[in-house]
Design a protein around this motif. Sequence first.
Motif, PDB file in Angstrom:
ATOM      1  N   ASP A 124       0.905  -1.157   0.000  1.00 58.10           N
ATOM      2  CA  ASP A 124       0.000   0.000   0.000  1.00 58.10           C
ATOM      3  C   ASP A 124       0.943   1.206   0.000  1.00 58.10           C
ATOM      4  OD1 ASP A 124      -1.883   1.911   0.405  1.00 58.10           O
ATOM      5  OD2 ASP A 124      -2.716   1.075   2.249  1.00 58.10           O
ATOM      6  N   MET A 125       1.093   1.791  -1.174  1.00 60.91           N
ATOM      7  CA  MET A 125       2.176   2.739  -1.400  1.00 60.91           C
ATOM      8  C   MET A 125       2.005   4.084  -0.681  1.00 60.91           C
ATOM      9  SD  MET A 125       4.445   2.589  -4.234  1.00 60.91           S
ATOM     10  CE  MET A 125       5.090   3.573  -5.511  1.00 60.91           C
ATOM     11  N   ALA A 126       0.780   4.544  -0.515  1.00 62.70           N
ATOM     12  CA  ALA A 126       0.533   5.831   0.159  1.00 62.70           C
ATOM     13  C   ALA A 126      -0.577   5.574   1.180  1.00 62.70           C
ATOM     14  CB  ALA A 126       0.121   6.881  -0.863  1.00 62.70           C
ATOM     15  N   ALA A 127      -0.185   5.144   2.374  1.00 65.00           N
ATOM     16  CA  ALA A 127      -1.147   4.457   3.241  1.00 65.00           C
ATOM     17  C   ALA A 127      -1.873   5.292   4.294  1.00 65.00           C
ATOM     18  CB  ALA A 127      -0.440   3.301   3.944  1.00 65.00           C
ATOM     19  N   SER A 128      -1.247   6.343   4.812  1.00 62.49           N
ATOM     20  CA  SER A 128      -1.848   7.035   5.961  1.00 62.49           C
ATOM     21  C   SER A 128      -3.095   7.831   5.559  1.00 62.49           C
ATOM     22  CB  SER A 128      -0.824   7.983   6.576  1.00 62.49           C
ATOM     23  OG  SER A 128      -1.330   8.482   7.783  1.00 62.49           O
ATOM     24  N   PRO A 129      -4.153   7.877   6.373  1.00 59.17           N
ATOM     25  CA  PRO A 129      -4.226   7.389   7.757  1.00 59.17           C
ATOM     26  C   PRO A 129      -4.527   5.898   7.912  1.00 59.17           C
ATOM     27  CG  PRO A 129      -6.238   8.546   7.175  1.00 59.17           C
ATOM     28  CD  PRO A 129      -5.322   8.686   5.997  1.00 59.17           C
ATOM     29  N   GLY A 130      -4.710   5.169   6.827  1.00 63.98           N
ATOM     30  CA  GLY A 130      -4.765   3.721   6.967  1.00 63.98           C
ATOM     31  C   GLY A 130      -6.129   3.077   6.724  1.00 63.98           C
ATOM     32  N   GLY A 131      -7.110   3.876   6.299  1.00 65.06           N
ATOM     33  CA  GLY A 131      -8.439   3.304   6.045  1.00 65.06           C
ATOM     34  C   GLY A 131      -8.349   2.125   5.081  1.00 65.06           C
ATOM     35  N   ALA A 147       2.594  -1.283   4.560  1.00 64.23           N
ATOM     36  CA  ALA A 147       1.896   0.005   4.547  1.00 64.23           C
ATOM     37  C   ALA A 147       2.966   1.086   4.529  1.00 64.23           C
ATOM     38  CB  ALA A 147       1.017   0.135   5.780  1.00 64.23           C
ATOM     39  N   ASN A 148       3.114   1.729   3.376  1.00 61.91           N
ATOM     40  CA  ASN A 148       4.149   2.758   3.253  1.00 61.91           C
ATOM     41  C   ASN A 148       3.546   4.152   3.332  1.00 61.91           C
ATOM     42  OD1 ASN A 148       6.963   3.621   2.508  1.00 61.91           O
ATOM     43  ND2 ASN A 148       5.787   4.590   0.858  1.00 61.91           N
ATOM     44  N   GLU A 149       4.195   5.008   4.081  1.00 61.65           N
ATOM     45  CA  GLU A 149       3.775   6.414   4.111  1.00 61.65           C
ATOM     46  C   GLU A 149       5.029   7.273   4.134  1.00 61.65           C
ATOM     47  OE1 GLU A 149       0.892   8.247   3.829  1.00 61.65           O
ATOM     48  OE2 GLU A 149       2.259   9.944   4.024  1.00 61.65           O
ATOM     49  N   PHE A 150       5.090   8.209   3.200  1.00 58.57           N
ATOM     50  CA  PHE A 150       6.273   9.039   3.054  1.00 58.57           C
ATOM     51  C   PHE A 150       6.317  10.157   4.093  1.00 58.57           C
ATOM     52  CE2 PHE A 150       7.878  12.890   0.642  1.00 58.57           C
ATOM     53  CZ  PHE A 150       9.207  12.652   0.926  1.00 58.57           C
ATOM     54  N   THR A 151       5.155  10.733   4.382  1.00 56.02           N
ATOM     55  CA  THR A 151       5.130  11.904   5.253  1.00 56.02           C
ATOM     56  C   THR A 151       5.296  11.457   6.706  1.00 56.02           C
ATOM     57  OG1 THR A 151       3.602  12.788   3.648  1.00 56.02           O
ATOM     58  CG2 THR A 151       3.877  14.075   5.643  1.00 56.02           C
ATOM     59  N   ASN A 153       5.152  12.806   9.637  1.00 53.23           N
ATOM     60  CA  ASN A 153       4.195  13.082  10.707  1.00 53.23           C
ATOM     61  C   ASN A 153       2.821  12.441  10.492  1.00 53.23           C
ATOM     62  OD1 ASN A 153       3.128  14.720   8.803  1.00 53.23           O
ATOM     63  ND2 ASN A 153       3.657  16.652   9.797  1.00 53.23           N
ATOM     64  N   ARG A 154       2.677  11.650   9.447  1.00 59.08           N
ATOM     65  CA  ARG A 154       1.422  10.903   9.268  1.00 59.08           C
ATOM     66  C   ARG A 154       1.590   9.428   9.652  1.00 59.08           C
ATOM     67  NH1 ARG A 154      -2.622  13.145   5.743  1.00 59.08           N
ATOM     68  NH2 ARG A 154      -2.972  11.151   4.758  1.00 59.08           N
ATOM     69  N   ILE A 155       2.812   9.062  10.040  1.00 56.34           N
ATOM     70  CA  ILE A 155       3.099   7.662  10.372  1.00 56.34           C
ATOM     71  C   ILE A 155       2.427   7.250  11.691  1.00 56.34           C
ATOM     72  CG2 ILE A 155       4.987   6.164  11.172  1.00 56.34           C
ATOM     73  CD1 ILE A 155       5.291   6.219   8.312  1.00 56.34           C
ATOM     74  N   TYR A 175       9.054   5.297   3.272  1.00 56.43           N
ATOM     75  CA  TYR A 175       9.866   5.634   2.096  1.00 56.43           C
ATOM     76  C   TYR A 175       9.156   6.612   1.185  1.00 56.43           C
ATOM     77  CZ  TYR A 175      12.824   1.587   3.059  1.00 56.43           C
ATOM     78  OH  TYR A 175      13.684   0.699   3.632  1.00 56.43           O
ATOM     79  N   ASN A 176       9.971   7.401   0.478  1.00 49.93           N
ATOM     80  CA  ASN A 176       9.455   8.134  -0.662  1.00 49.93           C
ATOM     81  C   ASN A 176       9.194   7.080  -1.732  1.00 49.93           C
ATOM     82  OD1 ASN A 176       9.216   9.672  -3.050  1.00 49.93           O
ATOM     83  ND2 ASN A 176      10.498  11.258  -2.162  1.00 49.93           N
ATOM     84  N   TRP A 177       8.150   7.259  -2.560  1.00 50.62           N
ATOM     85  CA  TRP A 177       7.803   6.202  -3.511  1.00 50.62           C
ATOM     86  C   TRP A 177       8.927   5.880  -4.490  1.00 50.62           C
ATOM     87  CZ3 TRP A 177       4.225  10.550  -4.397  1.00 50.62           C
ATOM     88  CH2 TRP A 177       4.608  11.352  -5.464  1.00 50.62           C
ATOM     89  N   ASP A 193      -3.117   4.772  -3.665  1.00 49.76           N
ATOM     90  CA  ASP A 193      -4.187   5.724  -3.413  1.00 49.76           C
ATOM     91  C   ASP A 193      -3.478   7.080  -3.445  1.00 49.76           C
ATOM     92  OD1 ASP A 193      -6.768   6.434  -2.772  1.00 49.76           O
ATOM     93  OD2 ASP A 193      -6.301   6.552  -0.644  1.00 49.76           O
ATOM     94  N   ALA A 194      -3.392   7.625  -4.636  1.00 55.73           N
ATOM     95  CA  ALA A 194      -2.448   8.718  -4.878  1.00 55.73           C
ATOM     96  C   ALA A 194      -2.806  10.022  -4.163  1.00 55.73           C
ATOM     97  CB  ALA A 194      -2.389   8.971  -6.375  1.00 55.73           C
ATOM     98  N   PRO A 195      -1.770  10.757  -3.741  1.00 57.73           N
ATOM     99  CA  PRO A 195      -2.033  12.115  -3.260  1.00 57.73           C
ATOM    100  C   PRO A 195      -2.668  12.869  -4.432  1.00 57.73           C
ATOM    101  CG  PRO A 195       0.337  11.593  -3.191  1.00 57.73           C
ATOM    102  CD  PRO A 195      -0.342  10.422  -3.799  1.00 57.73           C
TER     103      PRO A 195
HETATM  104  C1  LIG Z   1      -4.891  10.004  -0.548  1.00 60.17           C
HETATM  105  S1  LIG Z   1      -3.781   9.924   0.774  1.00 60.17           S
HETATM  106  C2  LIG Z   1      -3.825   8.255   1.241  1.00 60.17           C
HETATM  107  C3  LIG Z   1      -5.052   7.831   2.028  1.00 60.17           C
HETATM  108  C4  LIG Z   1      -4.972   6.414   2.527  1.00 60.17           C
HETATM  109  N1  LIG Z   1      -4.682   5.473   1.441  1.00 60.17           N
HETATM  110  C5  LIG Z   1      -6.237   5.974   3.255  1.00 60.17           C
HETATM  111  O1  LIG Z   1      -7.100   5.321   2.645  1.00 60.17           O
HETATM  112  O2  LIG Z   1      -6.369   6.238   4.448  1.00 60.17           O
HETATM  113  C6  LIG Z   1      -2.233  10.045  -0.028  1.00 60.17           C
HETATM  114  C7  LIG Z   1      -1.023   9.848   0.853  1.00 60.17           C
HETATM  115  O3  LIG Z   1       0.162   9.900   0.033  1.00 60.17           O
HETATM  116  C8  LIG Z   1       1.206  10.379   0.821  1.00 60.17           C
HETATM  117  N2  LIG Z   1       2.369  10.796  -0.002  1.00 60.17           N
HETATM  118  C9  LIG Z   1       2.662  12.027  -0.439  1.00 60.17           C
HETATM  119  N3  LIG Z   1       3.818  12.018  -1.103  1.00 60.17           N
HETATM  120  C10 LIG Z   1       4.278  10.739  -1.101  1.00 60.17           C
HETATM  121  C11 LIG Z   1       5.458  10.080  -1.614  1.00 60.17           C
HETATM  122  N4  LIG Z   1       6.413  10.769  -2.250  1.00 60.17           N
HETATM  123  N5  LIG Z   1       5.607   8.741  -1.423  1.00 60.17           N
HETATM  124  C12 LIG Z   1       4.637   8.047  -0.741  1.00 60.17           C
HETATM  125  N6  LIG Z   1       3.529   8.623  -0.229  1.00 60.17           N
HETATM  126  C13 LIG Z   1       3.350   9.946  -0.393  1.00 60.17           C
HETATM  127  C14 LIG Z   1       0.549  11.519   1.581  1.00 60.17           C
HETATM  128  O4  LIG Z   1       1.276  11.850   2.743  1.00 60.17           O
HETATM  129  C15 LIG Z   1      -0.824  10.909   1.910  1.00 60.17           C
HETATM  130  O5  LIG Z   1      -0.791  10.295   3.175  1.00 60.17           O
END
Ligand SMILES: C[S@@+](CC[C@H](N)C(=O)[O-])C[C@H]1O[C@@H](n2cnc3c(N)ncnc32)[C@H](O)[C@@H]1O
Length: 456
Positions: A124-131, A147-151, A153-155, A175-177, A193-195
Amino acid sequence: MIKIENQRFIEYFRENFFQGNEIELKDFLENIPKDLSKTLRINTNKISVSDFLKFSELYEGFELEKTAIPNIFYTKKTDNNKYALGNTISHLLWITYIQELRASYSVYELSKWKVDREKYTILDMAASPGGKTTQLAEYYPNSIIVANEFTQNRITQLISNLERIGWNNFCVTNYNWVFFRDLPERFDKVLIDAPCSGEWIGFKAIETIKHWNIKKIKWLSGLQENLLERALVSVKVGWEILYSTCTLNKLENEWIIEYIEKKYPESFRVTYSKRFWPHVEKSGWFFVAKIEKLKSVETNFKKREAKNNKEIKKIDKASLEALSRFQKKYELDLWDSELYVYKSDILAIKRNPDFWELINDLYLTRLGQRIGNIVNWEFTPNYYLARDYELKNAKKIEIKSLDEVYDYLKGKEIETSLELEEKEYLIIAFKDLKIWGWYYSEWKVKNIFPKEWVVK
Ligand SMILES: C[S@@+](CC[C@H](N)C(=O)[O-])C[C@H]1O[C@@H](n2cnc3c(N)ncnc32)[C@H](O)[C@@H]1O
């Protein structure tokens, strides 16, 4: 009624989706500011849908209405609601998760609408908040989910949500993606689940639409392209990626997947895509696309050095002995888990042979579920252990009324006439729901429910 006045926004949607159909355009625009009823996902790892419905009708009083997804329900307040949705027993015990319907479609589509008990390795490449991560854990109970999260303070929030919902088949990375380009063909399934520009919150904060502008969206679109391209490298041939955004414009959706199809025509095929319109699905805004990998892509990745997860170690002999004493006393079975130690915490993760390889390539921020800690060569179980594992030999106290349950949650101790040892862990139950582990002292049973969850 709130009116959408941003002409750039209206023109874009007219031109791209509603040419010659002013009635539908009006319907769309009018539906944007509408608030949606909250939806509740039932954690079927803990309770069946039918048992939950009976329980909820008796004790929680919300009106529940079916959605297209069998374990997700629309909720409606009634006169019988004593507590808000987030303060109901089922929510406090994490039998339910409040998740918007639109947001649950990506995992639902990825899993082909059913629980899959095979063992996969899922990113799960962009996971936070984790839904969506908690939903992945539910649909793939025997898989390992990264469950990967780059930011940074969202970990914390991600870990806290994963712990609360009570699965032990995940690990968390930070990690950064870009990193995943160097991990080619390691995952069976990847969720991105892209930003995104967050158009979807239009119905909550009309401000987003006020400031909608194509320049910002183009910039994000470049980011998304990049993200997807990395993810495509990390998935195995023959497997799939699910790309989703909370937007409806083409730049963040079709443009991205068309870019991939054009650049790698032999390697990728889009097998499904769907746009969820606020005036049609009444589930909020969303876009999902499923992409299958047909062939490897050439990349100039560099093989990473094996990571050294210095802080997370395999369980040592002394900790294992302390835990075994506890296991013996309470008949606690952990055969399905691999055990690790982080500082003094014991971590349990679902057994999965692929995990051995992964741990060599990833630096993990968290691994599996915390089940307790070792202090002075003694194992002290935590709340999660009491809630999520079976302690066959633990004595049980039944709480009879809902008021008593809430008194307990608010910190009230329970008096008991049970014959207990000076320090003994008990299971507290309410209507077959195993609620909390307790600790006995001076004929009183203490509350060890996590303080931060206590109802105010
Ligand atoms: C749409 S949200 C994810 C919501 C999450 N999938 C959920 O269902 O709760 C996009 C996430 O991508 C993260 N993000 C931003 N830049 C990123 C990067 N370079 N690599 C990985 N994640 C990144 C953001 O911090 C944000 O948490």
